[in-house]
Write a protein that holds these residues in place. Structure first.
Motif, PDB file in Angstrom:
ATOM      1  N   ASN A   9      52.898  32.445  37.654  1.00 15.20           N
ATOM      2  CA  ASN A   9      53.417  33.565  36.880  1.00 15.20           C
ATOM      3  C   ASN A   9      52.384  34.111  35.914  1.00 15.20           C
ATOM      4  OD1 ASN A   9      55.843  33.335  38.167  1.00 15.20           O
ATOM      5  ND2 ASN A   9      56.934  32.423  36.444  1.00 15.20           N
ATOM      6  N   LEU A  10      52.752  35.222  35.265  1.00 14.39           N
ATOM      7  CA  LEU A  10      51.940  35.847  34.234  1.00 14.39           C
ATOM      8  C   LEU A  10      52.726  35.902  32.930  1.00 14.39           C
ATOM      9  CD1 LEU A  10      50.552  38.917  36.206  1.00 14.39           C
ATOM     10  CD2 LEU A  10      49.193  36.971  35.422  1.00 14.39           C
ATOM     11  N   GLU A  11      52.015  35.725  31.825  1.00 11.17           N
ATOM     12  CA  GLU A  11      52.584  35.928  30.499  1.00 11.17           C
ATOM     13  C   GLU A  11      51.716  36.921  29.756  1.00 11.17           C
ATOM     14  OE1 GLU A  11      54.587  32.376  28.448  1.00 11.17           O
ATOM     15  OE2 GLU A  11      52.878  31.505  29.514  1.00 11.17           O
ATOM     16  N   PHE A  12      52.344  37.821  29.019  1.00 18.39           N
ATOM     17  CA  PHE A  12      51.582  38.807  28.258  1.00 18.39           C
ATOM     18  C   PHE A  12      51.470  38.359  26.815  1.00 18.39           C
ATOM     19  CE2 PHE A  12      50.612  42.712  26.011  1.00 18.39           C
ATOM     20  CZ  PHE A  12      49.661  43.279  26.852  1.00 18.39           C
ATOM     21  N   THR A  13      50.244  38.256  26.333  1.00 16.22           N
ATOM     22  CA  THR A  13      49.992  37.886  24.942  1.00 16.22           C
ATOM     23  C   THR A  13      49.250  39.027  24.261  1.00 16.22           C
ATOM     24  OG1 THR A  13      47.956  36.771  25.618  1.00 16.22           O
ATOM     25  CG2 THR A  13      49.937  35.420  25.448  1.00 16.22           C
ATOM     26  N   ASP A  14      49.047  38.906  22.978  1.00 13.72           N
ATOM     27  CA  ASP A  14      48.432  39.960  22.180  1.00 13.72           C
ATOM     28  C   ASP A  14      47.120  40.440  22.782  1.00 13.72           C
ATOM     29  OD1 ASP A  14      47.520  41.636  20.224  1.00 13.72           O
ATOM     30  OD2 ASP A  14      46.916  40.026  18.868  1.00 13.72           O
ATOM     31  N   TYR A  15      47.123  41.674  23.266  1.00 16.33           N
ATOM     32  CA  TYR A  15      45.931  42.218  23.914  1.00 16.33           C
ATOM     33  C   TYR A  15      44.755  42.280  22.950  1.00 16.33           C
ATOM     34  CZ  TYR A  15      43.701  44.600  27.783  1.00 16.33           C
ATOM     35  OH  TYR A  15      42.902  44.895  28.846  1.00 16.33           O
ATOM     36  N   PHE A  16      45.007  42.664  21.701  1.00 17.16           N
ATOM     37  CA  PHE A  16      43.913  42.820  20.752  1.00 17.16           C
ATOM     38  C   PHE A  16      43.400  41.471  20.269  1.00 17.16           C
ATOM     39  CE2 PHE A  16      46.014  46.904  20.713  1.00 17.16           C
ATOM     40  CZ  PHE A  16      44.927  47.773  20.784  1.00 17.16           C
TER      41      PHE A  16
ATOM     42  N   GLN B 204      56.483  36.064  34.287  1.00 15.78           N
ATOM     43  CA  GLN B 204      56.911  36.952  35.360  1.00 15.78           C
ATOM     44  C   GLN B 204      56.047  36.716  36.587  1.00 15.78           C
ATOM     45  OE1 GLN B 204      57.020  40.983  34.041  1.00 15.78           O
ATOM     46  NE2 GLN B 204      57.556  41.846  36.042  1.00 15.78           N
ATOM     47  N   ALA B 205      56.656  36.734  37.765  1.00 13.17           N
ATOM     48  CA  ALA B 205      55.902  36.516  38.997  1.00 13.17           C
ATOM     49  C   ALA B 205      54.767  37.525  39.099  1.00 13.17           C
ATOM     50  CB  ALA B 205      56.826  36.633  40.207  1.00 13.17           C
TER      51      ALA B 205
ATOM     52  N   PRO C   4      38.311  44.510  53.863  1.00 14.94           N
ATOM     53  CA  PRO C   4      38.502  45.903  53.430  1.00 14.94           C
ATOM     54  C   PRO C   4      39.089  46.812  54.504  1.00 14.94           C
ATOM     55  CG  PRO C   4      36.373  45.067  52.699  1.00 14.94           C
ATOM     56  CD  PRO C   4      36.933  44.044  53.632  1.00 14.94           C
ATOM     57  N   SER C   5      38.664  46.654  55.745  1.00 11.93           N
ATOM     58  CA  SER C   5      39.124  47.563  56.791  1.00 11.93           C
ATOM     59  C   SER C   5      40.613  47.458  57.047  1.00 11.93           C
ATOM     60  CB  SER C   5      38.353  47.305  58.092  1.00 11.93           C
ATOM     61  OG  SER C   5      38.625  45.999  58.574  1.00 11.93           O
ATOM     62  N   LYS C   6      41.211  46.312  56.708  1.00 11.34           N
ATOM     63  CA  LYS C   6      42.649  46.123  56.887  1.00 11.34           C
ATOM     64  C   LYS C   6      43.382  46.051  55.555  1.00 11.34           C
ATOM     65  CE  LYS C   6      42.399  43.942  61.426  1.00 11.34           C
ATOM     66  NZ  LYS C   6      43.091  45.045  62.122  1.00 11.34           N
ATOM     67  N   ARG C   7      42.625  46.281  54.476  1.00  6.90           N
ATOM     68  CA  ARG C   7      43.201  46.261  53.128  1.00  6.90           C
ATOM     69  C   ARG C   7      43.959  44.965  52.862  1.00  6.90           C
ATOM     70  NH1 ARG C   7      46.231  51.796  52.022  1.00  6.90           N
ATOM     71  NH2 ARG C   7      46.383  50.829  49.959  1.00  6.90           N
ATOM     72  N   ILE C   8      43.311  43.847  53.187  1.00  6.60           N
ATOM     73  CA  ILE C   8      43.889  42.521  52.995  1.00  6.60           C
ATOM     74  C   ILE C   8      43.029  41.734  52.011  1.00  6.60           C
ATOM     75  CG2 ILE C   8      44.315  40.279  54.098  1.00  6.60           C
ATOM     76  CD1 ILE C   8      45.040  41.788  56.632  1.00  6.60           C
ATOM     77  N   LEU C   9      43.682  41.031  51.092  1.00  2.00           N
ATOM     78  CA  LEU C   9      43.007  40.150  50.148  1.00  2.00           C
ATOM     79  C   LEU C   9      43.766  38.828  50.125  1.00  2.00           C
ATOM     80  CD1 LEU C   9      40.974  39.559  47.902  1.00  2.00           C
ATOM     81  CD2 LEU C   9      42.464  40.785  46.308  1.00  2.00           C
ATOM     82  N   LEU C  10      43.096  37.746  50.498  1.00  2.00           N
ATOM     83  CA  LEU C  10      43.721  36.428  50.549  1.00  2.00           C
ATOM     84  C   LEU C  10      43.308  35.592  49.343  1.00  2.00           C
ATOM     85  CD1 LEU C  10      43.125  35.399  54.288  1.00  2.00           C
ATOM     86  CD2 LEU C  10      45.081  36.594  53.329  1.00  2.00           C
ATOM     87  N   VAL C  11      44.276  34.911  48.742  1.00  2.00           N
ATOM     88  CA  VAL C  11      44.026  33.976  47.662  1.00  2.00           C
ATOM     89  C   VAL C  11      45.132  32.935  47.740  1.00  2.00           C
ATOM     90  CG1 VAL C  11      45.376  35.298  45.969  1.00  2.00           C
ATOM     91  CG2 VAL C  11      43.572  33.753  45.177  1.00  2.00           C
ATOM     92  N   HIS C  12      44.847  31.701  47.345  1.00  2.00           N
ATOM     93  CA  HIS C  12      45.873  30.667  47.504  1.00  2.00           C
ATOM     94  C   HIS C  12      47.055  30.871  46.559  1.00  2.00           C
ATOM     95  CE1 HIS C  12      47.820  26.910  48.395  1.00  2.00           C
ATOM     96  NE2 HIS C  12      47.815  26.588  47.106  1.00  2.00           N
ATOM     97  N   ALA C  13      46.786  31.000  45.265  1.00  2.00           N
ATOM     98  CA  ALA C  13      47.881  31.060  44.298  1.00  2.00           C
ATOM     99  C   ALA C  13      48.138  32.473  43.802  1.00  2.00           C
ATOM    100  CB  ALA C  13      47.586  30.135  43.118  1.00  2.00           C
ATOM    101  N   GLY C  14      47.169  33.075  43.139  1.00  2.00           N
ATOM    102  CA  GLY C  14      47.416  34.407  42.624  1.00  2.00           C
ATOM    103  C   GLY C  14      46.222  35.013  41.926  1.00  2.00           C
TER     104      GLY C  14
END
Length: 257
Positions: free
Chosen positions: A184-191, A206-207, A154-164
């Motif tokens: 990537n991300l895909e958007f599907t029907d939210y409802f 999309q990346a 938090p103090s350096k505003r860093i978040l590490l994760v391998h893929a996403g």
């Protein structure tokens, strides 16, 4: 009226159930998300390294060139410590004993855990690709299985994760497979209970990094590969592309002062 608004809001935010269980049946870490406080990072130079992949000699050279073993340094590995390279066991033994190092879990680390789990079956035959895993012991299992999915500073505003990560979701709602394999991300029907969904297919969607608007700088292997040109790094960061040390794997490193 308030109850109607509440119902409407709950319908709108309905999402697909999340899971912290890896697909292969290996155990999730007891602490999936680790936070490093000021007691650990204060007055430290941070070295952030991605994808060592068992290249022990190159790793030693890299740490030496960047003085990352000095008392004022902290080393952060962004997953995939092992597999593919020539000296996987040496890398694992070395990193386990580093007093100033932390790591998150990568998809290749999970692949090795899967092979170790399968080896417990009497009739399982190791493939040539994973033959080297026969060298591993219980201490290796204990270390790899407890690597967290994310590390926050938090103090350096860093978040590490391998893929996403899926933007807009808190860490506790992130899916384990996404954090180690997502591209990537895909958007599907939210409802329909979906919304943004992660996938590991680089040709679809999309990346995820292009949509990240979190308060913390989220650093991952996929962000480095696919969105590095669009990243606005803080002025006190020095990006070091280590072509001499680890060019066979195109690994990368950042120094954070």
């Amino acid at each position: 009226m308030a109850s109607l608004l509440s119902i409407g809001a709950s319908l709108f935010i309905k999402q697909k159930p999340f899971s912290l269980k890896p697909k292969s049946g290996i155990p999730a870490p007891l602490i999936p998300h680790v936070t490093l406080g000021e007691d650990i990072v204060a007055h430290k130079r941070l070295t952030i390294i991605g994808d060592v992949h068992g290249c022990y000699d190159e790793l030693i050279e890299l740490l030496d060139k960047t003085r990352s073993l000095d008392d004022d340094a902290l080393v952060l590995f962004v997953g995939d410590l092992i597999n593919k390279g020539p000296k996987n066991k040496q890398v694992l033994d070395y990193v386990k004993e580093l007093p100033n190092a932390y790591a998150v879990r990568g998809n290749h680390d999970e692949a090795v855990l899967r092979e170790m789990m399968f080896q417990r079956k009497n009739d399982y035959v190791l493939s040539k690709k994973y033959g080297w895993t026969a060298e591993l012991d219980q201490s290796d299992w204990d270390y790899l299985s407890q690597l967290p999915y994310t590390i926050s500073i938090p103090s350096k505003r860093i978040l590490l994760v391998h893929a996403g990560l899926v933007p807009g979701k808190p860490l506790w709602r992130q899916n384990a497979p996404d954090m180690v394999t997502m591209r990537n991300l895909e958007f599907t029907d939210y409802f329909g209970g979906n919304g943004w969904q992660g996938n590991s297919n680089s040709g679809k969607g999309q990346a995820w990094a292009s949509l990240w608007r979190g308060r913390a700088m989220c650093i991952s292997v996929m962000m480095q590969r696919e969105n590095c040109n669009g990243m606005n790094l803080p002025q006190d960061w020095t990006r070091v592309v280590c072509m001499e040390a680890v060019s066979p794997l195109q690994s990368w490193m950042w120094m954070v002062q």
